[in-house]
Design a protein around this motif. Sequence first.
Motif, PDB file in Angstrom:
ATOM      1  N   LEU A 140       0.840  -1.192   0.000  1.00  0.00           N
ATOM      2  CA  LEU A 140       0.000   0.000   0.000  1.00  0.00           C
ATOM      3  C   LEU A 140       0.877   1.246   0.000  1.00  0.00           C
ATOM      4  O   LEU A 140       1.867   1.323   0.738  1.00  0.00           O
ATOM      5  CB  LEU A 140      -0.906   0.009   1.230  1.00  0.00           C
ATOM      6  N   VAL A 141       0.482   2.231  -0.812  1.00  0.00           N
ATOM      7  CA  VAL A 141       1.272   3.451  -0.940  1.00  0.00           C
ATOM      8  C   VAL A 141       0.346   4.655  -0.834  1.00  0.00           C
ATOM      9  O   VAL A 141      -0.665   4.732  -1.547  1.00  0.00           O
ATOM     10  CB  VAL A 141       2.022   3.513  -2.288  1.00  0.00           C
ATOM     11  N   LEU A 142       0.668   5.590   0.048  1.00  0.00           N
ATOM     12  CA  LEU A 142      -0.047   6.862   0.132  1.00  0.00           C
ATOM     13  C   LEU A 142       0.697   7.870  -0.724  1.00  0.00           C
ATOM     14  O   LEU A 142       1.907   8.079  -0.537  1.00  0.00           O
ATOM     15  CB  LEU A 142      -0.114   7.334   1.583  1.00  0.00           C
ATOM     16  N   VAL A 143       0.000   8.489  -1.671  1.00  0.00           N
ATOM     17  CA  VAL A 143       0.629   9.423  -2.612  1.00  0.00           C
ATOM     18  C   VAL A 143      -0.076  10.769  -2.482  1.00  0.00           C
ATOM     19  O   VAL A 143      -1.225  10.924  -2.886  1.00  0.00           O
ATOM     20  CB  VAL A 143       0.508   8.910  -4.064  1.00  0.00           C
ATOM     21  N   THR A 144       0.598  11.758  -1.913  1.00  0.00           N
ATOM     22  CA  THR A 144      -0.051  13.021  -1.619  1.00  0.00           C
ATOM     23  C   THR A 144       0.919  14.189  -1.707  1.00  0.00           C
ATOM     24  O   THR A 144       2.119  14.039  -1.439  1.00  0.00           O
ATOM     25  CB  THR A 144      -0.678  12.988  -0.210  1.00  0.00           C
ATOM     26  N   ALA A 145       0.387  15.347  -2.074  1.00  0.00           N
ATOM     27  CA  ALA A 145       1.197  16.567  -2.064  1.00  0.00           C
ATOM     28  C   ALA A 145       1.269  17.168  -0.667  1.00  0.00           C
ATOM     29  O   ALA A 145       2.008  18.128  -0.447  1.00  0.00           O
ATOM     30  CB  ALA A 145       0.622  17.590  -3.037  1.00  0.00           C
ATOM     31  N   SER A 146       0.501  16.627   0.272  1.00  0.00           N
ATOM     32  CA  SER A 146       0.592  17.096   1.662  1.00  0.00           C
ATOM     33  C   SER A 146       1.976  16.793   2.217  1.00  0.00           C
ATOM     34  O   SER A 146       2.683  15.909   1.728  1.00  0.00           O
ATOM     35  CB  SER A 146      -0.471  16.419   2.525  1.00  0.00           C
ATOM     36  N   SER A 147       2.332  17.511   3.262  1.00  0.00           N
ATOM     37  CA  SER A 147       3.655  17.332   3.852  1.00  0.00           C
ATOM     38  C   SER A 147       3.798  15.958   4.495  1.00  0.00           C
ATOM     39  O   SER A 147       2.840  15.383   5.007  1.00  0.00           O
ATOM     40  CB  SER A 147       3.901  18.410   4.911  1.00  0.00           C
ATOM     41  N   GLN A 148       5.016  15.450   4.488  1.00  0.00           N
ATOM     42  CA  GLN A 148       5.273  14.155   5.106  1.00  0.00           C
ATOM     43  C   GLN A 148       4.998  14.182   6.605  1.00  0.00           C
ATOM     44  O   GLN A 148       4.703  13.140   7.194  1.00  0.00           O
ATOM     45  CB  GLN A 148       6.714  13.711   4.859  1.00  0.00           C
ATOM     46  N   VAL A 149       5.039  15.358   7.228  1.00  0.00           N
ATOM     47  CA  VAL A 149       4.754  15.432   8.661  1.00  0.00           C
ATOM     48  C   VAL A 149       3.301  15.080   8.931  1.00  0.00           C
ATOM     49  O   VAL A 149       2.953  14.640  10.032  1.00  0.00           O
ATOM     50  CB  VAL A 149       5.102  16.835   9.227  1.00  0.00           C
TER      51      VAL A 149
END
Length: 266
Positions: free
Chosen positions: A132-141
Amino acid sequence: MLRRDPVSNPPQQAAPPDVHLVTTGAAFFDLDRTVIARSSTLALAPVFYRAGLIHRSVFIRAALGQLRFHTAGEGQREARSLLLELQKIGAGWAVGQVTELVRASLPTVLYPLVYRQAQDLLQRHREAGRPLVLVTASSQVVAEPMAAVLGIEHVIATRPEVRRGRYTGAVESYPYAQGKATAMRALAASHGWNLERSYAYSDSYTDMPMLLTVGHPCAVNPDRRLRRHAVSAGWPILVAKEKVGKLPAGVGPPAGPGDPDFGAIP
């Protein structure tokens, strides 16, 4: 179980994907309006405001943007603009303080926004043996603790530049639009995943490069442009509405990003 989006006089579409066949592919999930009901960046604005990190004007903009994002799915521009603005405003913020604010907000602010249907779909892919992979432009924090709670092993997210324990206001990587697809291909190559046998889920037309990278693209709560393309291409259109509510008893927020190996693109 995710259900198909009702449309008037729907054309023949592909059935929702059978995620039970074990393959060498992976499952890639966008975050905002795909796994959670709102923009994670906008949702955290009140937290940063109460902590004195952002001004009232930024907080009001975030509140208005969140309303548009939640009701119509048309607030992606505001969310992206605020994310970039926060990167600049955040120059000098202590990483430890921001990490703790996000960690403490996870049970009450972020996790209750998780779609139950998305959580079930994650579990079905997990049972099928897919990474499973989360792919987002949100910050890694934000992305990494969310991934930890959801049992997602890998994260592709915006990586802010840090020096001496503080954010500089610059970013080292920003996976947006084509940037998501590039990062996905790099991660898949490093793990030997077959992208043709992989799945991707997103709500936004800006994620077309991400969706076209895999053999099984799915539109979740799609905006108007993505809906039109999905109908034309015969992609599954999935609707998620029900949210999970409170964090389950005995499941606390993770200690913080950097502890587990999230598999982020180096």
